[in-house]
Design an enzyme around this catalytic site. Structure first.
Site, short mmCIF file in Angstrom:
data_model
loop_
_atom_site.label_atom_id
_atom_site.label_comp_id
_atom_site.label_asym_id
_atom_site.label_seq_id
_atom_site.Cartn_x
_atom_site.Cartn_y
_atom_site.Cartn_z
N ASP A 1 14.65 15.66 15.43
CA ASP A 1 13.42 16.15 15.76
C ASP A 1 13.35 17.64 16.29
O ASP A 1 12.57 18.32 15.90
CB ASP A 1 12.41 15.24 16.80
CG ASP A 1 12.16 14.06 15.85
OD1 ASP A 1 11.31 13.04 16.64
OD2 ASP A 1 12.64 13.77 14.96
N TYR B 1 13.20 20.27 13.79
CA TYR B 1 12.14 20.46 13.11
C TYR B 1 11.27 21.06 13.80
O TYR B 1 10.62 22.26 13.44
CB TYR B 1 11.55 19.28 12.65
CG TYR B 1 10.21 19.14 12.01
CD1 TYR B 1 9.04 19.12 12.55
CD2 TYR B 1 10.32 19.13 10.64
CE1 TYR B 1 8.02 19.40 11.81
CE2 TYR B 1 9.14 19.39 9.73
CZ TYR B 1 7.95 19.47 10.42
OH TYR B 1 6.80 19.70 9.77
N LEU C 1 -8.94 -5.79 -9.74
CA LEU C 1 -7.85 -6.51 -10.43
C LEU C 1 -8.69 -8.00 -10.40
O LEU C 1 -9.41 -8.32 -9.25
CB LEU C 1 -6.73 -6.70 -9.54
CG LEU C 1 -6.00 -5.54 -9.50
CD1 LEU C 1 -4.70 -5.58 -8.73
CD2 LEU C 1 -5.48 -5.53 -11.23
N ASN C 2 -8.40 -8.95 -11.53
CA ASN C 2 -8.79 -10.32 -11.15
C ASN C 2 -7.71 -11.04 -10.43
O ASN C 2 -6.31 -11.05 -10.61
CB ASN C 2 -8.69 -10.65 -12.79
CG ASN C 2 -10.09 -10.66 -13.61
OD1 ASN C 2 -11.23 -10.54 -12.90
ND2 ASN C 2 -10.00 -10.25 -14.91
N ASP C 3 -8.10 -11.82 -9.55
CA ASP C 3 -7.00 -12.52 -8.61
C ASP C 3 -6.86 -13.75 -9.29
O ASP C 3 -7.52 -14.58 -9.85
CB ASP C 3 -7.66 -12.54 -7.10
CG ASP C 3 -8.17 -11.48 -6.64
OD1 ASP C 3 -8.82 -11.43 -5.84
OD2 ASP C 3 -7.51 -10.44 -6.96
N GLU D 1 4.59 -5.58 -8.24
CA GLU D 1 4.58 -4.82 -7.04
C GLU D 1 3.93 -5.36 -5.68
O GLU D 1 2.89 -6.18 -6.18
CB GLU D 1 3.95 -3.40 -7.41
CG GLU D 1 4.29 -2.77 -8.50
CD GLU D 1 3.48 -1.68 -9.23
OE1 GLU D 1 3.44 -1.74 -10.18
OE2 GLU D 1 3.06 -0.92 -8.44
N LYS E 1 1.05 -5.88 -2.98
CA LYS E 1 -0.31 -5.52 -2.81
C LYS E 1 -0.43 -5.14 -1.44
O LYS E 1 -0.25 -5.98 -0.54
CB LYS E 1 -1.12 -6.69 -3.22
CG LYS E 1 -2.55 -6.22 -3.25
CD LYS E 1 -3.40 -7.46 -4.00
CE LYS E 1 -4.77 -6.98 -4.24
NZ LYS E 1 -5.55 -6.71 -3.14
N LYS F 1 1.64 -6.54 -13.52
CA LYS F 1 1.19 -5.76 -14.45
C LYS F 1 2.23 -5.83 -15.66
O LYS F 1 3.26 -5.98 -15.62
CB LYS F 1 1.00 -4.31 -14.20
CG LYS F 1 0.46 -3.84 -12.93
CD LYS F 1 0.65 -2.39 -12.49
CE LYS F 1 -0.01 -2.19 -11.18
NZ LYS F 1 0.32 -1.06 -10.68
N LYS G 1 -2.91 -13.90 -4.88
CA LYS G 1 -3.40 -13.60 -3.62
C LYS G 1 -2.55 -14.55 -2.64
O LYS G 1 -2.62 -15.92 -3.10
CB LYS G 1 -4.93 -13.70 -3.18
CG LYS G 1 -5.63 -12.35 -4.05
CD LYS G 1 -5.48 -11.19 -3.49
CE LYS G 1 -6.02 -10.88 -2.16
NZ LYS G 1 -7.34 -10.73 -2.33
#
Ligand SMILES: NC(=O)c1cc2c(N)ncc(C(N)=O)c2s1
Length: 321
Positions: free
Chosen positions: A37, A40, A87-89, A116, A118, A289, A313
């Site tokens: 740090d 930086y 999205l439809n769950d 992926e 959520k 997806k 979910k």
């Protein structure tokens, strides 16, 4: 600071900006800092001194523009050129299998899925013109959101300039890491303020602040997951699009995986249902997806949601007894 000519300041400030933005990319996007740090901070201070001496040298992507410092009157409305879908769950393996059956029936053959995590945060849309971050907005109702560009500029994992000068739009989630949430609520309790119920509310509350200095201190982060306006990019699958977004400088979630069967998808879901407490951020399910974009186009949308995706979910966590 030694007196410095404008020409020397111009050269030095450009070097410092590139160096500091690279360090920040390694720290906030790749979670792999390459310098301590104090290295930086020293270079950052030198840039602040040069920009104070020569304000004309300040550029939009200078790291000094991330600290916030303006207080907005309110948030303007933004109309999303490309609506953000919902999205439809699904809540069970049976419903997940029914989703897969519908997809296979519609396209006439088995498909691969990109799975992926959520993320339990706030959906955002980020617009870039020739590689420069020009607008950030909330999802809103999917068509009209709020312009929160100034607050999102303080989110260190959001690149102010991409690795390539592309005009694209991406969507993702802005979230508060669990550890930051605990620390923030502890501080609020000590200050006699109302605590946030969960990291999602804390992230939403932070991005709704009109004083950008507040958002800058909330240690928010992001995972980007949708290429909305591809610009010149030619990804043909969701998996490839995620890799492209990462290559351009966005923070993407490393846990995404292409599954060839719904059984593999279920295995992925069960794994993260069991291990999600080990993650440094909250998730409330898994997004599944169809991986191939041409099949997504073939499947299209219902009135409000894609036919080519679903969100499994997780059941609400049992109250800690
Ligand atoms: N409402 C939505 O469309 C989505 C919401 C989310 C979310 N909260 N986290 C991750 C993803 C993802 N990886 O696609 C999506 S997609």
């Amino acid at each position: 600071m030694e007196p410095i000519t404008f020409q020397a300041a111009e050269k030095r400030s450009a070097e410092l900006r590139d160096e500091l933005n690279q360090y920040a990319h390694e720290y906030y996007v790749q979670d792999q800092p390459s310098v301590e740090d104090f290295v930086y901070d020293k270079k950052y201070q030198e840039l602040v001194e040069i920009e104070t001496e020569y304000p004309d040298l300040i550029t939009p992507e200078s790291p000094t523009q991330r600290v916030g410092g303006i207080v907005l009157e309110g948030f303007e409305k933004v109309v999303h050129d490309i609506p953000l879908y919902s999205l439809n769950d699904v809540f069970s393996k049976e419903e997940l299998i029914a989703f897969d059956e519908r997809v296979k029936k519609a396209v006439g053959h088995p498909v691969s899925y990109c799975c992926e995590l959520k993320i339990d945060g706030l959906s955002i849309s980020l617009k870039y013109e020739q590689g420069v971050f020009v607008q950030g907005a909330t999802r809103g109702d999917g068509t009209v959101g709020e312009n929160i560009t100034e607050n999102l500029k303080t989110v260190k994992s959001i690149p102010l300039r991409l690795k390539e000068p592309l005009s694209i739009e991406v969507r993702g989630e802005c979230y508060m890491p669990k550890a930051s949430f605990v620390k923030l609520n502890k501080q609020r309790e000590e200050d006699g303020k109302e605590v946030f119920a969960n990291p999602r509310n804390a992230a939403a509350g932070s991005l709704r602040q009109l004083d950008t200095r507040v958002a800058a201190k909330r240690n928010l982060s992001t995972f980007l997951y949708t290429l909305a306006d591809f610009g010149p990019l030619e990804s043909t699958t969701q998996d490839h699009a995620l890799n492209e977004m990462s290559r351009l400088g966005f923070r993407t979630n490393p846990e995404h995986r292409v599954c060839e069967t719904i059984d593999e998808v279920w295995e992925y879901i069960e794994n993260f249902h069991e291990t999600r407490d080990e993650l440094s951020y909250e998730i409330d399910g898994i997004v599944i997806k169809v991986n191939e974009f041409d099949l997504q186009d073939e499947l299209g949308f219902t009135v409000k949601a894609p036919r080519w995706a679903t969100a499994y979910k997780f059941p609400p966590e049992e109250a800690q007894t």
